[in-house]
Enzyme design. Structure first.
Site, short mmCIF file in Angstrom:
data_model
loop_
_atom_site.label_atom_id
_atom_site.label_comp_id
_atom_site.label_asym_id
_atom_site.label_seq_id
_atom_site.Cartn_x
_atom_site.Cartn_y
_atom_site.Cartn_z
N ARG A 330 -0.73 -8.18 2.04
CA ARG A 330 0.46 -7.34 1.94
C ARG A 330 1.29 -7.40 3.21
O ARG A 330 2.52 -7.32 3.16
CB ARG A 330 0.09 -5.90 1.58
N THR A 460 -1.39 -5.37 -5.52
CA THR A 460 -1.30 -6.83 -5.56
C THR A 460 -2.51 -7.43 -6.26
O THR A 460 -2.47 -8.60 -6.65
CB THR A 460 -1.16 -7.40 -4.13
N GLU A 734 4.33 5.58 -0.09
CA GLU A 734 4.21 4.77 1.13
C GLU A 734 5.53 4.37 1.78
O GLU A 734 5.64 4.36 3.01
CB GLU A 734 3.41 3.50 0.82
#
Length: 788
Positions: A330, A460, A734
């Protein structure tokens, strides 16, 4: 207003007003009053059953060593001690690595970080157990240790293989470009510092199973690992989470060890066992946000347009993989932040160190990746003599651009959002005023930065993008809701309850949300990746739609009307039209349906569409959509001490069509402050032997009200999500954390003003006063060199 009192409201008055607290309305957190009064029950507040024992964990004192011997005689003999649990007491799987193996429940012949669990003491009280852990006589054979990223890179010492992504031909574009730069920035990690520490309370059941009450973002993982440790099927283990006192990712994987240890003891002793880590133990024994060493090489034209980029990100993973593979991925995904990197290549390393295994933290590697993009654009701006905002706008992705991992950027309104913020905060006028201020002040300097955030939303790991829910409608019109998401203060329960209220068009106080429980909704994903509302809101909606369709089919048949003539409105159900309109309260209608044997209960399910990613080819669409935002911060520094104040911050953030503006704004404010803390004051430190020295609030500084911007304005970007999320909202967990980059880069801007913005001062994060002073001194040395 409670459900009972609302039923006493005069009928006509209730009929005329809209249903209260539906989606899109600002509504207080469902436990807000309980939080304030202290009535909210956390795991450590639960009444303890008779015979409850308490557990403490003994820790390694060496970073890397073989265990030569371990004599526990004095531990067993200590006052109040009932038993000592070691690796030999584990009946099943002893390695509890969440994705890859490498996390033994207790050290097995070797230790790999200071604080690694050796054994656990079970006693009548926590104090007795804690004292007894100190009595063990452990002999070590100390081995060489790797404590820093640079050492790991030199030795190719990794927890997982390195990975790369690329777009175009970097080397050719780089060689042809007129201008080149390269730089390095080190970004330290961050302690989660949740208000409630790690805790689990385990009660044996009569069928050899376990009831586990835990402060965890991932109940299903706790269920799975406890089952494996005890060598039992998962259906013997029930895990319940009513709420957490904060999580931030620290309770995604690292809540499991303590539940597993307590379960082993409860299984052996057939008594309830509680394991609560004291704050200092928690800060030593649990992972943090990863440190990252980031480097770039960039080529650009005379205007500052990026032509080619080479980026390396290297995460400090600690001794085991934990979630580091995905976290570094990420960071790589987000090393572009909001910008088109041109022809580029991105490499990510997962560095092994003999320190505690680092783990998920709000943003999950994304923030660390973004820092290198922003640092780089800052450097380019000063190299071409432009305001950094001008270079940022020049390099923004356009609709239809492709990222370095193959995702096409769609519905990208970043330029519009930035220009709106630029106007709202009067950026250009303030920039001129700051330039004038800096000319007229020798020891005080001001800085300004406006930074964007583009954050991909979805796990992901594709299979995690799914959720389940359970909805019951009772015959008195009240509704029970359960889903797989966990509540850690972020307002998830409130938002999903609003979705249910909205679907039936009833008052929010008719919806009761119960504790997350693996017996009600199975196989849940963690509440992480900003996906809690996206996934669980859609799953709850799906359950509601199933029940509604049953009710519509029933009413159509029973009242002999078309399905289109049945409407749920303001706590009522309207059937038919015109002179044949039948109007019933929601309660009366569902009771009638029950009497006609219509099921009023349903599960719901949702999986995120469109996403796909081939990691081997580093190509695909890992994210359903992007959440975007921008912040502008102004700071003032003292060039003699490095101390500073944050004078103002303006934020515009994109939450799509907000489900609850009050909660969303609160999340944005909190996320920004936490991000600002990570990049300015929160400094993790270890000594030369691998011991954490920032192990309490006395030596680890989280932001307080005194650190907040003196002027702080937050505004929601008025645009719905083009993707079909729940009511076209966007995730807000986030992304706001990364808005804190504006403060970090404003401090760098202030330092750069000392040398008339001609150099790029080094400013690693966190930008403590010491770091700011070093940046100022770097600029002063440049001035002295130029003068000589």
């Amino acid at each position: 207003m409670s459900f009972i009192s609302s039923r006493l409201e005069p009928y006509e008055q209730r009929r005329k007003r809209p249903a209260k607290g539906k989606s899109g309305k600002s509504l207080a957190h469902e436990s807000a009053e309980k939080h304030v009064t202290g009535e909210a029950v956390y795991v450590d507040d639960m009444p303890e059953l008779a015979g409850t024992l308490h557990m403490a964990v003994a820790q390694s004192t060496e970073a890397h060593a073989n265990i030569v011997s371990m004599d526990l005689t004095k531990v067993f003999q200590a006052q109040g001690v009932v038993d000592v649990i070691t690796l030999d007491d584990v009946p099943g799987e002893a390695d509890i690595g969440p994705v890859f193996k490498g996390d033994p429940l207790f050290a097995d012949k070797k230790v790999e970080y200071v604080g690694q669990p050796l054994f656990a003491v079970v006693a009548q009280s926590l104090a007795q157990a804690k004292r007894a852990t100190k009595l063990a006589e452990v002999e070590y054979e100390v081995l060489p240790s790797v404590l820093e990223i640079e050492q790991a890179l030199e030795q190719n010492f990794f927890v997982r293989p390195s990975h790369s992504m690329q777009k175009g031909d970097f080397q050719t574009a780089y060689n042809k470009a007129p201008n080149r730069l390269e730089n390095t920035v080190y970004v330290k990690g961050q302690e989660h510092f949740y208000l409630e520490g790690q805790v689990s309370y385990v009660v044996p059941t009569e069928d050899k199973g376990m009831k586990v009450y835990t402060s965890s973002q991932h109940p299903t993982e706790v269920q799975k690992l406890v089952a494996e440790v005890l060598d039992l099927p998962m259906n013997y283990i029930s895990v319940e989470v009513r709420r957490m006192g904060g999580g931030f990712g620290g309770k995604e994987t690292q809540a499991a060890p303590w539940a597993c240890m307590a379960s082993v003891a409860a299984n052996k002793l057939k008594r309830p066992v509680k394991l609560r880590l004291p704050r200092q133990d928690d800060m030593v024994m649990t992972g943090k946000r990863h440190d990252f060493l980031n480097q770039y090489r960039v080529a650009f034209d005379e205007s500052g347009k990026i032509l080619a980029t080479d980026i390396m990100v290297a995460g400090k993973c600690g001794y085991s993989p934990d979630l580091s593979d995905a976290i570094v991925d990420r960071a790589m995904f987000h090393s572009d932040n909001a910008y088109d990197l041109g022809d580029c290549q991105v490499v990510g390393h997962r560095c092994k160190t003999h320190t505690v295994s680092n783990t998920a933290f709000r943003g999950f590697g994304g923030p660390q990746g973004m820092t290198i993009a922003e640092y780089m654009v800052d450097d380019i701006a000063r190299a071409v003599g432009k305001d950094p905002l001008e270079v940022r706008k020049l390099n923004l992705y356009q609709d239809g651009s492709s990222t370095h991992y193959g995702q096409v950027v769609e519905n990208y309104h970043m330029r519009e959002l930035i220009e709106q913020l630029e106007k709202d905060c009067d950026y250009q006028t303030r920039r001129q005023a700051i330039t004038e201020f800096n000319k007229n002040h020798t020891y005080k300097k001001r800085g300004l930065a406006l930074t964007p955030v583009k954050f991909g939303i979805s796990f992901t790991v594709q299979f995690l993008n799914q959720a389940g829910a359970l909805v019951h409608v009772y015959t008195d019109g009240s509704i029970h809701l359960n889903h797989g998401g966990t509540e850690m203060g972020q307002g998830l329960f409130t938002k999903v309850a609003q979705v249910v209220a909205n679907e039936f068009d009833v008052d929010i106080d008719t919806v009761q949300v119960s504790s997350t429980n693996t017996e009600k909704v199975p196989n849940t994903s963690p509440t992480a990746a900003s996906s809690g509302t996206d996934l669980n809101g859609k799953a709850a909606q799906n359950a509601c739609l199933t029940i509604k369709q049953r009710l519509i089919d029933f009413a159509s048949d029973y009242f002999k009307v078309e399905p289109s003539e049945i409407r749920f409105e303001n706590n009522h159900v309207l059937i038919g039209s015109g002179d044949n309109l039948e109007e019933m309260t929601f309660q009366a209608f569902v009771e009638l349906a029950y009497l006609n044997r219509i099921s009023l209960s349903s599960t719901g399910y949702y999986s995120t569409p469109k996403i796909h990613y081939n990691r081997e080819k580093a190509d695909g669409r890992p994210f359903f959509y992007y959440a975007i935002g921008a912040a502008c911060s102004e700071v003032e520094i003292d060039t003699l001490t490095g101390e500073y104040d944050v004078l103002s911050t303006n934020i515009i953030h994109d939450v799509g069509q907000s489900l609850n503006p009050a909660i969303d704004i609160g999340q944005i404010e909190g996320g920004f402050i936490q991000g600002m803390g990570w990049l300015t004051t929160e400094e993790l430190n270890w000594d030369g032997h691998g011991r954490v020295t920032s192990n309490g609030p006395a030596n680890y500084k989280i932001p307080t009200t005194m650190d907040m911007p003196k002027e702080f304005n937050v505004k929601l970007f008025d645009r719905i999500n083009e993707e079909q999320t729940i009511y076209n909202s966007k995730a807000v967990g986030e992304p706001p954390l990364m808005l804190g980059m504006a403060v970090w880069l404003a401090l760098r801007d202030a330092a750069a003003s000392v040398a008339d913005y001609k150099v790029n001062p080094p400013l690693n994060a966190p930008a403590t006063p010491e770091q700011v002073l070093r940046a100022v001194q770097y600029c002063q040395r440049h001035l002295e060199g130029r003068a000589s």
